[in-house]
Every structure is written in C-alpha cells, then in structure tokens.
Write an enzyme that holds these catalytic residues in place. Structure first.
Site, PDB file in Angstrom:
ATOM      1  N   LYS A 208      56.379  19.719  58.355  1.00  0.00           N
ATOM      2  CA  LYS A 208      55.468  18.468  58.354  1.00  0.00           C
ATOM      3  C   LYS A 208      56.283  17.069  57.710  1.00  0.00           C
ATOM      4  O   LYS A 208      56.058  16.182  58.290  1.00  0.00           O
ATOM      5  CB  LYS A 208      54.236  18.896  57.364  1.00  0.00           C
ATOM      6  CG  LYS A 208      53.310  17.742  57.224  1.00  0.00           C
ATOM      7  CD  LYS A 208      51.974  18.321  56.512  1.00  0.00           C
ATOM      8  CE  LYS A 208      50.930  17.247  55.929  1.00  0.00           C
ATOM      9  NZ  LYS A 208      49.861  17.745  55.221  1.00  0.00           N
ATOM     10  N   GLU A 214      64.954  24.025  52.781  1.00  0.00           N
ATOM     11  CA  GLU A 214      65.542  25.152  53.454  1.00  0.00           C
ATOM     12  C   GLU A 214      65.454  24.900  54.925  1.00  0.00           C
ATOM     13  O   GLU A 214      66.365  25.238  55.587  1.00  0.00           O
ATOM     14  CB  GLU A 214      64.256  26.351  53.474  1.00  0.00           C
ATOM     15  CG  GLU A 214      64.070  26.818  51.869  1.00  0.00           C
ATOM     16  CD  GLU A 214      63.447  26.049  50.598  1.00  0.00           C
ATOM     17  OE1 GLU A 214      63.024  24.811  51.065  1.00  0.00           O
ATOM     18  OE2 GLU A 214      63.161  26.614  49.830  1.00  0.00           O
ATOM     19  N   GLY A 269      49.681  22.177  55.303  1.00  0.00           N
ATOM     20  CA  GLY A 269      50.674  23.189  56.035  1.00  0.00           C
ATOM     21  C   GLY A 269      50.063  24.513  56.306  1.00  0.00           C
ATOM     22  O   GLY A 269      50.202  25.056  57.287  1.00  0.00           O
ATOM     23  N   ARG A 270      49.514  25.238  55.245  1.00  0.00           N
ATOM     24  CA  ARG A 270      48.768  26.478  55.352  1.00  0.00           C
ATOM     25  C   ARG A 270      47.596  26.420  56.362  1.00  0.00           C
ATOM     26  O   ARG A 270      47.044  27.392  56.299  1.00  0.00           O
ATOM     27  CB  ARG A 270      48.419  27.002  53.949  1.00  0.00           C
ATOM     28  CG  ARG A 270      47.739  26.328  53.184  1.00  0.00           C
ATOM     29  CD  ARG A 270      47.482  26.728  51.765  1.00  0.00           C
ATOM     30  NE  ARG A 270      47.025  25.751  50.794  1.00  0.00           N
ATOM     31  CZ  ARG A 270      47.574  24.720  50.227  1.00  0.00           C
ATOM     32  NH1 ARG A 270      48.487  24.261  50.491  1.00  0.00           N
ATOM     33  NH2 ARG A 270      46.595  23.931  49.383  1.00  0.00           N
ATOM     34  N   GLU A 355      47.949  29.652  47.420  1.00  0.00           N
ATOM     35  CA  GLU A 355      48.266  28.249  47.363  1.00  0.00           C
ATOM     36  C   GLU A 355      47.236  27.206  47.434  1.00  0.00           C
ATOM     37  O   GLU A 355      47.162  26.398  46.671  1.00  0.00           O
ATOM     38  CB  GLU A 355      49.144  28.149  48.587  1.00  0.00           C
ATOM     39  CG  GLU A 355      50.042  26.836  48.324  1.00  0.00           C
ATOM     40  CD  GLU A 355      51.061  26.661  49.345  1.00  0.00           C
ATOM     41  OE1 GLU A 355      51.793  27.481  49.736  1.00  0.00           O
ATOM     42  OE2 GLU A 355      51.140  25.409  49.883  1.00  0.00           O
ATOM     43  N   HIS A 386      49.041  56.152  52.078  1.00  0.00           N
ATOM     44  CA  HIS A 386      50.194  57.244  51.879  1.00  0.00           C
ATOM     45  C   HIS A 386      51.000  56.607  50.739  1.00  0.00           C
ATOM     46  O   HIS A 386      51.996  57.038  50.415  1.00  0.00           O
ATOM     47  CB  HIS A 386      50.875  57.551  52.970  1.00  0.00           C
ATOM     48  CG  HIS A 386      50.029  58.194  54.138  1.00  0.00           C
ATOM     49  ND1 HIS A 386      50.129  59.489  54.191  1.00  0.00           N
ATOM     50  CD2 HIS A 386      49.052  57.886  54.982  1.00  0.00           C
ATOM     51  CE1 HIS A 386      49.173  60.072  55.008  1.00  0.00           C
ATOM     52  NE2 HIS A 386      48.519  58.814  55.509  1.00  0.00           N
ATOM     53  N   LYS A 506      60.340  22.392  44.772  1.00  0.00           N
ATOM     54  CA  LYS A 506      61.312  21.731  45.697  1.00  0.00           C
ATOM     55  C   LYS A 506      62.097  21.033  44.912  1.00  0.00           C
ATOM     56  O   LYS A 506      63.187  20.632  45.255  1.00  0.00           O
ATOM     57  CB  LYS A 506      60.598  20.876  46.647  1.00  0.00           C
ATOM     58  CG  LYS A 506      59.628  21.892  47.877  1.00  0.00           C
ATOM     59  CD  LYS A 506      58.939  20.851  48.905  1.00  0.00           C
ATOM     60  CE  LYS A 506      58.145  21.792  49.652  1.00  0.00           C
ATOM     61  NZ  LYS A 506      57.494  21.316  50.620  1.00  0.00           N
TER      62      LYS A 506
END
Ligand code: G6Q
Length: 544
Positions: A208, A214, A269-270, A355, A386, A506
């Site tokens: 964005k 990263e 973003g999410r 978030e 399990h 960041k």
C-alpha cells in the site's frame, strides 16, 4: 459515537447482573430445559448457517447483548461506514472496503468522487491483465509466457492473497505456479524461486505504502534476480507489476506506473484482499472466479446492512465475542475450519481480529476500563483434535471455539468427508455437554482413572455450517468476520482501523539496522539488554 461510556450503558449494567445469575448454568441444563434452543438459536445468511445454541447464553442474554449493540450505536456506525464517513478517526480516513465489492451499477460519492466507479476501473484493468497473463499473451523479456507468479508483500499485502489462493486452489489454474514471499528472512525468497525460471516469472510487488522495509528488500532481491539472469535492466518491465497507493515510490523503484494497479487510503491493509492486492488471486482464479468472490463479500455486506440486529450473523458473533471477553474474562478464541483448503484462514483471521481490536484507548483517546480484542488462533480440523484440543476439553481455561464445517467436500473420496464432518458435530457436542462422573463410571472405568476421564463440558462453540467451499462462500465468510470485528470494535468504542503498534515496529527496526551493519563498533545507546544483544550478535556474525 455512543452517548455513554461502555460501563455506564444500561444494557451493560443489566448484563453484569444477568452474568451473575447465569454464568454458573451448564449447557446440559440449558438444553434439557429448553429442547428447542438448538433450532431457535440459529441464523442464516449468504450460504452460512450459524448455530450459536451451544453458547453459555439464554434468550435473555441474547436480548441484552443485542440491546448493548443497539445502545452502543452499531447500526449508526455501520451506516456511517457505508456512507464513507471518516470513522477511522486516528488516521482521519473513511473505511470503505465494502465499496470494493459493490456492483458497478451502484455508486458511492465520497469527497466528491464516485469510489465505486474508481473500483471498477481498476477491476477492469486487473481483469485485462489477468486474462493476458493466463492466456500467455503477456510475455516475459525473452518472449516466453509467464508460468510463475510471485506476490511480494507482507501483513495485509500478503495474508489475504496467500489465504485466498490456498482456500480456492481447487478452482485455480494448475498450469501456473503461485508463491508468496513476505518475510525479510532471505530464506523466504530463496526457497520461493529455487526451482523457477526467471524467464517465466512475474513478480507482483504489493505494498500500500511502497515503503515497507521487508517488501522493498524482497522486491530489490527479486529485481536483482531477474536482471542478473536476463542480463538487462529492461527486463523489469516484463517481470514486475506493482499494487500500491503510492505511484511516486513505485516509479522510483523502477516499475512503470502503467504496470501499477492502484487502490486507496480508505482500504486498510488487512481489509484489502478484495482490492488490487488480490491481483495474484485473480490471475490464479480467473476474473470470473474473482468476481464471484466479490459477490460473496457483497452478499454478507448486504445482510449486515439490512438484517435486524438479532438476525445478523456478524452482530450475533460480535456480541458473543464481547460476552466472553468482558463478562467471562476469556482471553482467546479458537477458529477451527474443517476444510483443508482453509488452512491459512486462522492466520488470516489473526491479523484481521488482533490488529483491528488490539487497542487500549477509545476513539477519544481515553484508556479503556474493560477488555478489548481477544487472541485468535486455530488450525484446520481434525489435526487440532490430536494435539491442543485436550486443553480445550479439560484445561483450566475456557476457549470459545468457532467450528467451520461443510456439507460437501471438494475432493470426495470414499466416506472421508463424513468422517471429517462427524468431528465437527461430535466436538461441538462433547465440548458443550462433556462427560459426567456417572457416565464415566458406567463405562466400567476403574476408580482411580475416573477423575481423569470426566469432561466438565460447558465449553462454548459456534458451529458455522456451509454447503461447499466456493469463491462466493469464501467472500461471505471473510466479510462475516470483518463485520464481526466491526461490531466488537464499535461496542468497545475503539478504532478498529488503525495499527499504531505495527507502525512502531517499522520505526524501531530502522534504528538498529545501521548498528548491525556498521563495520566499526557503533556507539550504542539502547537499554543494557539491547546493547548487549547487539554486541553479541556482531561478535557471532564476525566469527571472532
Ligand atoms: C494492515 C497493516 C499491515 C500492512 C503491512 C504492509 O492492516 O497495516 O499489516 O498491511 O505492514 O504494509 P504495506 O502494504 O504498506 O507494505
């Protein structure tokens, strides 16, 4: 904004009194006294049937919780969101992911601009591009068609695309390979490309802001990989496209903005997997499938917008989450999809929920005096059964669980789908009703083992039962959780759409990078622990 602080709302206070009366009640008794609750405490929309009867609630609880939603202004804030008001107050932005899936026939004017028109313009460009890549018309630098697509992005620019690709793999082209690189750990990139030919590989750089460390690091590595292999900087035009809101930075990186797909600051973003961030999804699934997914999102949006609060799936799930978090004080929620294709869905939800609602101040900046967002986690069933289900059944903490099941599997083999589904129903019943001492004894259990085999039960679940996993259903499922998060955030009076904690990370790392990279011993002015760790790292790294 609601007129009164949460703890002073009438419904909240009534719920407190009500909690004292009913919190000790067992689901065994609630079902015995009211055999109709399994049919009554249900709701359905957009292909999702929600059975919430196995929650620690009565009709009165639900009435009060719905009253709390109303008193907290859920309908008003929902309508404000759909109108494009700046409900993300700390960033002063509209929150309009719902516009990303509005049909082209609608329009929504925000700040003088028809955002639906903008959305469809980008969708049109995405469709055109996806079709060209899928058909082989879009070629790499050496003239070969693109066979591999790698989405480079992180957080909201990664989790949605990877989750959607995995969830809808059944419907995706098998002629191409899709990979997702997010971690700045170069292993992520190295493993993603190790068996791919650069000539046939397209990178979608999804960011964005186009300023995320990263993603820029991985994008630079990808560019080097292409340019080194193909011997010319000109190859970038054939092997890179960008998805971003920041054209300037895209151009500065060396991607022609003609190869950029935009979106807008009103898409968090999410909340962006259905924007241009979904370009890899569209290439994998095809434009038609992507359109189906958007239609599923829209189905749930319409339900959220129009259904009465007491019949609204997102409202019901949202208020139940508040009930457990604030009245029972429960800290985590498990989400267990009984469909292998949904294996990344819990990871996706972790970001969406945590978030969004991991906040400690209200919209006006006051410290909250109640609990907000729970920890979300999960794994596909039946694998979890399990391993960690033991704690859900017999641990000392209670974990409300969402069980997501399907009537039909996409790969029917013998009776395996029934084997899988029987677990959805068995787990929900087992968690609710447990196993009493008498029942355990009646099975002939030796005395000393009896206490170990007793299951207290009274562990709440929602069961979400759907027909079959399709692009449309996935859209509805994601929108259901998006809006449930919204309902919780509204009741808690927090900003579910900012992420200052992420922003902090960041900045912090940026300060330390030069200290790790500097050839000479840097002057360190952190706390003594961080200073020592950095020194130790430098020593280990230099091999001395
Ligand atoms: C999502 C967050 C965060 C964001 C990433 C990537 O809501 O803001 O996860 O998506 O930090 O940001 P960019 O897309 O700007 O690279």
């Amino acid at each position: 904004m609601p007129p009164t602080a949460l703890r002073e709302r009438k419904a909240w206070q009534a719920l407190q009194r009500h909690y004292a009366e009913i919190s000790g009640r067992h689901l065994r008794d609630l079902f015995a006294e009211d055999p109709g609750r399994g049919e009554r405490l249900t709701a359905e929309a957009a292909g999702i049937y929600l059975d919430y009867s196995k929650n620690r609630v009565t009709d009165e609880t639900m009435r009060l919780l719905i009253e709390l939603a109303a008193e907290s202004g859920v309908p008003e804030r929902r309508d404000a969101m759909f109108r494009g008001e700046h409900i993300n107050v700390s960033e002063d932005r509209a929150v309009l992911h719902v516009a990303l899936r509005m049909p082209a026939t609608e329009s929504l004017i925000v700040d003088g601009q028809d955002v639906v028109k903008d959305v469809h313009e980008v969708l049109g460009r995405m469709r055109d591009f996806a079709t060209r890549v899928r058909s082989g018309e879009f070629k790499g630098y050496t003239g070969k068609p693109i066979k591999n697509v790698i989405n480079v992005g992180i957080g909201g620019s990664d989790l949605g695309p990877v989750m959607a690709y995995e969830a809808l793999k059944f419907y995706c082209t098998r002629e191409m390979t899709f990979r997702f690189v997010s971690n700045v750990d170069s292993t992520d990139f190295a493993e993603a490309v190790q068996d791919l030919s650069p000539e046939e590989t397209l990178f979608i750089i999804s960011s964005k802001t186009f300023g995320t460390l990263e993603t820029l690091a991985n994008a630079t590595t990808a560019r080097d990989w292409i340019v080194d292999a193909l011997g010319s900087r000109d190859a970038v035009a054939n092997h890179f496209v960008a998805v971003s809101t920041n054209a300037e930075r895209v151009a500065a990186f060396g991607i022609d903005t003609a190869n950029m797909f935009g979106f807008w600051d009103w898409v968090g973003g999410r909340y962006s997997m259905d924007s241009a961030i979904g370009l890899s999804t569209m290439i994998a699934l095809g434009p038609e499938g992507f359109g189906e997914m958007l239609a599923g999102f829209h189905d749930m949006d319409m339900h959220f917008r129009t259904a009465p609060l007491a019949a609204s799936l997102p409202v019901l799930m949202g208020v139940l989450a508040v009930w457990y978090r604030d009245f029972f004080g429960l800290q985590t929620v498990g989400v267990m999809p009984y469909d292998q294709y949904l294996k990344r869905f819990p990871a996706y939800l972790q970001q969406l929920t945590m978030e969004s609602n991991g906040k400690h101040v209200t919209l006006t900046g006051r410290r909250v005096d109640y609990d907000t967002g729970a920890v979300y986690w999960g794994e596909p069933g039946t694998n979890g059964q399990h391993s960690f289900y033991q704690l859900i059944h017999q641990g000392t903490t209670i974990i409300p669980v969402d069980l997501i099941g399907f009537a039909r599997g996409l790969n029917p083999i013998r009776d395996q789908h029934d084997l899988l589904s029987s677990n959805v129903f068995a787990q929900a019943a087992g968690l609710a009703f447990g196993k009493t001492e008498e029942e355990v004894r009646a099975e002939g259990t030796p005395d000393r083992v009896v206490p170990h085999r007793v299951m207290e039960g009274n562990r709440p679940t929602n069961t979400l039962l759907c027909d079959i996993l399709t692009p449309r259903l996935l859209g509805s499922l994601v929108a259901l959780y998006e809006h449930s998060v919204f309902v919780q955030g509204t009741i808690w009076e927090i900003d579910s759409f900012d992420q200052w904690g992420v922003e902090l990370g960041k900045v912090l790392a940026q300060q330390i990078i030069p200290e790790l990279e500097s050839p000479s011993e840097p002057a360190l002015s952190h706390d003594s622990s961080t200073n020592t760790l950095i020194r130790r790292y430098r020593t280990l790294k230099s091999g001395s």
